[in-house]
Design a protein around this motif. Structure first.
Motif, short mmCIF file in Angstrom:
data_model
loop_
_atom_site.label_atom_id
_atom_site.label_comp_id
_atom_site.label_asym_id
_atom_site.label_seq_id
_atom_site.Cartn_x
_atom_site.Cartn_y
_atom_site.Cartn_z
N GLY A 81 47.78 23.64 74.52
CA GLY A 81 48.53 22.50 74.01
C GLY A 81 49.68 22.14 74.91
N ASP A 82 50.51 23.12 75.28
CA ASP A 82 51.60 22.87 76.20
C ASP A 82 51.95 24.15 76.96
OD1 ASP A 82 53.34 21.29 77.60
OD2 ASP A 82 54.49 20.63 75.87
N ILE A 83 52.92 24.07 77.85
CA ILE A 83 53.10 25.05 78.92
C ILE A 83 53.88 26.30 78.52
CG2 ILE A 83 52.96 23.29 80.67
CD1 ILE A 83 56.02 23.39 80.95
N TRP A 84 54.22 26.48 77.27
CA TRP A 84 55.15 27.55 76.87
C TRP A 84 54.42 28.89 76.73
CZ3 TRP A 84 59.01 24.89 78.24
CH2 TRP A 84 59.06 23.51 77.97
N LEU A 85 53.96 29.41 77.85
CA LEU A 85 53.11 30.61 77.85
C LEU A 85 53.85 31.88 77.47
CD1 LEU A 85 50.85 30.02 80.99
CD2 LEU A 85 50.41 29.41 78.60
N ARG A 86 55.19 31.88 77.53
CA ARG A 86 55.92 33.04 77.04
C ARG A 86 55.57 33.31 75.58
NH1 ARG A 86 58.08 37.30 79.33
NH2 ARG A 86 58.33 35.84 81.07
N ASP A 87 55.25 32.24 74.85
CA ASP A 87 54.98 32.36 73.42
C ASP A 87 53.50 32.44 73.08
OD1 ASP A 87 57.70 32.17 73.08
OD2 ASP A 87 57.66 30.03 72.67
N THR A 88 52.64 31.92 73.95
CA THR A 88 51.22 31.84 73.61
C THR A 88 50.34 32.77 74.43
OG1 THR A 88 50.96 29.95 75.13
CG2 THR A 88 51.40 29.46 72.81
N ALA A 89 50.80 33.19 75.61
CA ALA A 89 50.04 34.15 76.40
C ALA A 89 50.22 35.55 75.81
CB ALA A 89 50.51 34.12 77.86
N PRO A 90 49.35 36.50 76.16
CA PRO A 90 49.48 37.84 75.59
C PRO A 90 50.68 38.59 76.15
CG PRO A 90 47.78 37.83 77.27
CD PRO A 90 48.20 36.40 77.08
N ILE A 91 51.16 39.55 75.39
CA ILE A 91 52.19 40.48 75.85
C ILE A 91 51.48 41.73 76.34
CG2 ILE A 91 54.16 41.90 75.17
CD1 ILE A 91 54.71 39.79 72.98
N ILE A 92 51.65 42.06 77.61
CA ILE A 92 50.96 43.22 78.16
C ILE A 92 51.78 44.47 77.84
CG2 ILE A 92 49.91 44.24 80.20
CD1 ILE A 92 48.77 41.49 79.35
N GLY A 93 51.17 45.38 77.11
CA GLY A 93 51.85 46.57 76.67
C GLY A 93 51.91 47.66 77.72
N HIS A 94 52.66 48.72 77.42
CA HIS A 94 52.75 49.87 78.31
C HIS A 94 51.38 50.51 78.52
CE1 HIS A 94 54.10 53.74 79.95
NE2 HIS A 94 55.23 53.13 80.24
N ASP A 95 50.52 50.33 77.52
CA ASP A 95 49.17 50.88 77.59
C ASP A 95 48.22 50.00 78.40
OD1 ASP A 95 49.03 48.72 75.87
OD2 ASP A 95 48.57 49.90 74.09
N GLY A 96 48.68 48.88 78.91
CA GLY A 96 47.83 47.97 79.68
C GLY A 96 47.03 47.01 78.83
N LEU A 97 47.08 47.18 77.51
CA LEU A 97 46.37 46.27 76.63
C LEU A 97 47.08 44.92 76.57
CD1 LEU A 97 45.47 48.51 73.54
CD2 LEU A 97 43.95 47.77 75.38
#
Length: 321
Positions: A81-97
């Motif tokens: 929808g729009d460019i705000w990937l901090r909110d919509t992209a995944p958060i990569i955890g310490h486990d790499g997931l």
């Protein structure tokens, strides 16, 4: 060892950056917004000395323009929808997931096609394993120091437009179970007129273990009382507070906008700070340079991006090494 995601200053493999793709959303600001995004991406890439840049375009037409303007970047085409990937992209955890949370358009304000599942698609495109979580959480609502400590705001995470059935204790439990955050520093409100309902990455940023950067402003600053309350809470919690000047009262079309130097991005080689033509711009860049002596700190204009509601941190999501 903490189970929490690595802090932003830890090494990155790459970074996703949203490329403005929808003329009907950006209107007359489209070209300037694209130029500002590409300047940010180039600074982060640092001629190959920084990190790989993954420019995310929503369609082939926008992707062609992204490739023309940023030949140094890899362009990824995925509907959003729009460019705000901090909110919509995944958060990569310490486990790499790739931890993918529910997204509801910042409390139902902006329901745009593709934003609800862009996180899963970006992770899958890179071959990352996805862990889905059944509650609303935006990446810009939290900031961690890598030790298990996270900062957020009550205005956002306790807002009834996100998770109305979850109490403060419930949210703390889920932050611990899903992302490994075992201590939560609750600040109060975020910036005036911030349509994210007070995202913390416009207010407070960890810049070291147990070290939190916060703005300070004069009494004519529309957010000076927010800054003061945040500083008091942070110090009472026991973190080390370092202050950065605020841009003050920034107007666009006569309206106060949530301009903030705190929306900087910490890259492998550089820290990129949004600036707005305020008389405090240079002082803020210098203050942040003092915080990060091992990186080059650069200030780049982010006026057009701000018309969409955010800045450099909002449009990016790092992929830790």
């Amino acid at each position: 060892m903490s189970r929490a995601p690595k802090p932003e200053w830890a090494p990155h493999t790459a970074v996703w950056i949203g490329f403005p793709s929808h003329p009907d959303l950006w209107l007359e600001d489209l070209e300037q917004a694209r130029s500002e995004v590409v300047a940010f991406a180039a600074a982060v890439h640092a001629e190959g000395k920084g990190e790989q840049v993954l420019l995310v375009a929503a369609d082939e037409e926008a992707a062609a323009e992204a490739r023309r303007m940023a030949p140094f970047a890899e362009v990824v085409v995925e509907l959003f929808g729009d460019i705000w990937l901090r909110d919509t992209a995944p958060i990569i955890g310490h486990d790499g997931l790739a931890h993918d949370f529910m997204f509801n358009g910042w409390g139902g304000k902006y329901d745009l096609p593709g934003d609800d599942d862009i996180g899963q698609r970006l992770a899958e495109e890179r071959g990352q394993q996805v862990q889905s979580h059944g509650w609303v959480l935006e990446g810009g609502a939290i900031d961690g120091d890598g030790t298990g400590l996270v900062v957020t705001t009550e205005q956002c995470l306790l807002n009834l437009n996100r998770n109305p059935d979850l109490s403060r204790a419930d949210i703390e439990s889920r932050l611990a179970a899903d992302l490994g955050f075992d201590r939560v520093l609750w600040l109060g409100d975020g910036l005036l007129n911030d349509h994210t309902d007070g995202h913390v990455d416009n207010l407070a940023r960890f810049v070291g273990e147990g070290r939190l950067a916060l703005p300070v402003g004069e009494e004519n600053d529309p957010n000076w009382h927010v800054y003061q309350q945040a500083i008091e809470r942070a110090r009472a919690f026991g973190v080390d507070v370092v202050t950065v000047p605020s841009p003050g009262r920034v107007l666009r079309d006569g309206e106060i906008v949530p301009a903030s130097y705190m929306n900087f991005y910490i890259g492998n080689a550089v820290v990129v700070v949004p600036i707005y033509g305020s008389e405090q711009d240079q002082a803020a860049v210098q203050a942040i340079q003092a915080i990060f002596p091992d990186r080059k700190v650069v200030g780049l204009r982010a006026d057009a991006i701000l018309t969409g509601g955010g800045s450099f941190h909002c449009i990016s999501q790092q992929i830790p090494a």
